[in-house]
Design an enzyme around this catalytic site. Sequence first.
Site, PDB file in Angstrom:
ATOM      1  N   THR A 158      10.419  -7.954 -11.713  1.00 21.00           N
ATOM      2  CA  THR A 158       9.754  -9.222 -11.990  1.00 21.00           C
ATOM      3  C   THR A 158       8.521  -9.374 -11.099  1.00 21.00           C
ATOM      4  O   THR A 158       8.592  -9.132  -9.898  1.00 21.00           O
ATOM      5  CB  THR A 158      10.741 -10.386 -11.744  1.00 21.00           C
ATOM      6  N   GLY A 162       0.819  -1.208   0.000  1.00 22.00           N
ATOM      7  CA  GLY A 162       0.000   0.000   0.000  1.00 22.00           C
ATOM      8  C   GLY A 162       0.851   1.256   0.000  1.00 22.00           C
ATOM      9  O   GLY A 162       0.540   2.240  -0.692  1.00 22.00           O
ATOM     10  N   GLN A 209      -7.096   0.852   3.851  1.00 21.83           N
ATOM     11  CA  GLN A 209      -7.857   0.425   5.027  1.00 21.83           C
ATOM     12  C   GLN A 209      -9.322   0.138   4.649  1.00 21.83           C
ATOM     13  O   GLN A 209      -9.925  -0.784   5.180  1.00 21.83           O
ATOM     14  CB  GLN A 209      -7.787   1.537   6.073  1.00 21.83           C
ATOM     15  N   ASN A 233      -7.111   5.009   9.032  1.00 24.48           N
ATOM     16  CA  ASN A 233      -6.613   3.848   9.762  1.00 24.48           C
ATOM     17  C   ASN A 233      -6.617   4.049  11.271  1.00 24.48           C
ATOM     18  O   ASN A 233      -6.766   3.107  12.028  1.00 24.48           O
ATOM     19  CB  ASN A 233      -5.206   3.488   9.286  1.00 24.48           C
ATOM     20  N   CYS A 276       2.480   2.097  13.037  1.00 22.67           N
ATOM     21  CA  CYS A 276       3.785   2.613  12.641  1.00 22.67           C
ATOM     22  C   CYS A 276       4.375   3.489  13.729  1.00 22.67           C
ATOM     23  O   CYS A 276       5.512   3.907  13.653  1.00 22.67           O
ATOM     24  CB  CYS A 276       3.662   3.434  11.362  1.00 22.67           C
ATOM     25  N   ALA A 314      -2.854  -5.691   0.161  1.00 26.25           N
ATOM     26  CA  ALA A 314      -3.563  -6.954   0.416  1.00 26.25           C
ATOM     27  C   ALA A 314      -3.624  -7.362   1.887  1.00 26.25           C
ATOM     28  O   ALA A 314      -4.592  -7.983   2.314  1.00 26.25           O
ATOM     29  CB  ALA A 314      -2.910  -8.079  -0.394  1.00 26.25           C
ATOM     30  N   HIS A 315      -2.602  -7.008   2.683  1.00 25.71           N
ATOM     31  CA  HIS A 315      -2.564  -7.581   4.040  1.00 25.71           C
ATOM     32  C   HIS A 315      -3.588  -6.946   4.984  1.00 25.71           C
ATOM     33  O   HIS A 315      -3.764  -7.398   6.109  1.00 25.71           O
ATOM     34  CB  HIS A 315      -1.159  -7.513   4.638  1.00 25.71           C
TER      35      HIS A 315
HETATM   36  C1  LIG Z   1      -1.576   0.038   6.154  1.00 23.40           C
HETATM   37  C2  LIG Z   1      -1.870   1.283   5.429  1.00 23.40           C
HETATM   38  C3  LIG Z   1      -0.992   1.773   4.444  1.00 23.40           C
HETATM   39  C4  LIG Z   1       0.314   1.100   4.135  1.00 23.40           C
HETATM   40  O1  LIG Z   1       0.106  -0.138   3.511  1.00 23.40           O
HETATM   41  P1  LIG Z   1       1.305  -1.236   3.514  1.00 23.40           P
HETATM   42  O2  LIG Z   1       0.799  -2.282   2.586  1.00 23.40           O
HETATM   43  O3  LIG Z   1       1.423  -1.704   4.932  1.00 23.40           O
HETATM   44  O4  LIG Z   1       2.508  -0.543   3.021  1.00 23.40           O
HETATM   45  C5  LIG Z   1      -1.344   2.921   3.780  1.00 23.40           C
HETATM   46  N1  LIG Z   1      -2.488   3.571   4.050  1.00 23.40           N
HETATM   47  C6  LIG Z   1      -3.360   3.134   4.978  1.00 23.40           C
HETATM   48  C7  LIG Z   1      -4.619   3.887   5.214  1.00 23.40           C
HETATM   49  C8  LIG Z   1      -3.077   1.983   5.702  1.00 23.40           C
HETATM   50  O5  LIG Z   1      -3.943   1.552   6.631  1.00 23.40           O
END
Ligand SMILES: *Cc1c(COP(=O)(O)O)cnc(C)c1O
Length: 385
Positions: free
Chosen positions: A238, A69, A180, A152, A326, A201-202
């Site tokens: 890649t 993200g 989010q 978030n 973070c 994705a996570h």
């Molecule tokens: C988690 C998050 C990100 C960062 O995404 P990552 O895949 O962890 O780098 C960016 N923006 C928001 C709103 C998030 O919650």
Amino acid sequence: MIYLDYAATTPLDSRVFDAMLPYFTETFGNPSSTHRYGQKAEAAVETARETIAGILNCRPDEVIFTSCGSESDNLALRGVALAQRKQHGLRRILTARTEHHAVSKTAERLQAEDGFQVEWLAVDEFGRVLPEAVEQALSPDTALVSVMYSNNEVGTVNPIPAIAEVCRRRGVLLHTDAVQAAAYLPVDVQALGVDLLSLGAHKFYGPKGIGALYVRKGTPLQSLLTGGKQEFGLRAGTHNVPLIVGLAEALRLADLEREERTARLKPLRDHIIGAVLEHIPNARLTGHPIERVPNHASFVFKDVDGNLLVNLLDAAGFACSSGSACKTGNPEPSEVLLSLGFPREWALGSLRVTLGLGTTPEDVEAFLSALPGLVQKARDLSGVK
Ligand SMILES: *Cc1c(COP(=O)(O)O)cnc(C)c1O
């Protein structure tokens, strides 16, 4: 141990894991190779792209795979800013202090080192960017507006279609960070009216280390990574085939099960909000009471050290967070809460409780039984009455 931190990350859905597995071992080819190993891998990447495009309601060639993200946000801001300056001489970026650091720090860097001017949009007490604030701040040299879909830290959902309407009318590009939001809200880019949209994705039961950026056809965008011609020349490297397959499967399931997941979690969330505000003195909800994602409850407790509270909760068997993941270990109050107008003695005592597929009503009851005593303990230990 009870996990109540689904806004930080989610476990991989076993169905997603199963979809990914063959692409680690049997179907290991490089999608850029012309032989059949490569063709099979390329077919998997293109099928994933079509799945995602179907859910975003866009063309497959408007979906760019990235590593997360954060990279999607960086590519949107920096890629558009640099291209807009080169092609049209535009130098102004509009965004808000409530954005994830992947957006706000990128905007700050563009200002400090690349000669752009960042305008910080006003937010209301719930952390919402209102269309009127965007309208007021737009100027003829605006290169890009970036407003997150849902926050978030405080869960607030922004009125993206109304903001997009304003941007459209003035011919200005709009990016939204939906990293989010995608777990619970529809991500139809036509209905939202955005030109760029970030996914990771996570946050929706997919694997870590993969993201995507929707880029509307015709949007000026400069690549940040140079090298091969992958991703229409916009993102060299890649392809990570198993993770791309996982992103698509996780988003497909989130879209398919959206209503069911929301219907189950929303009452649990509302129960937490009601109980905390009723039983804990000097507690306030952060973010919007209604316009918020269905799995998200967030609070501030006056004269409590939020990091201490999170540690006490951890010791008692509950994983929550204080503000954004973070910022762990950072004793400074969150910029997001300060920008919502909370004084320091409130903002330092923040707690975020986010629910997910594994959360049961029993988990919520256990949490609600433990929390009041732990807040009191944290308050006592924080040394302020
Ligand atoms: C988690 C998050 C990100 C960062 O995404 P990552 O895949 O962890 O780098 C960016 N923006 C928001 C709103 C998030 O919650």
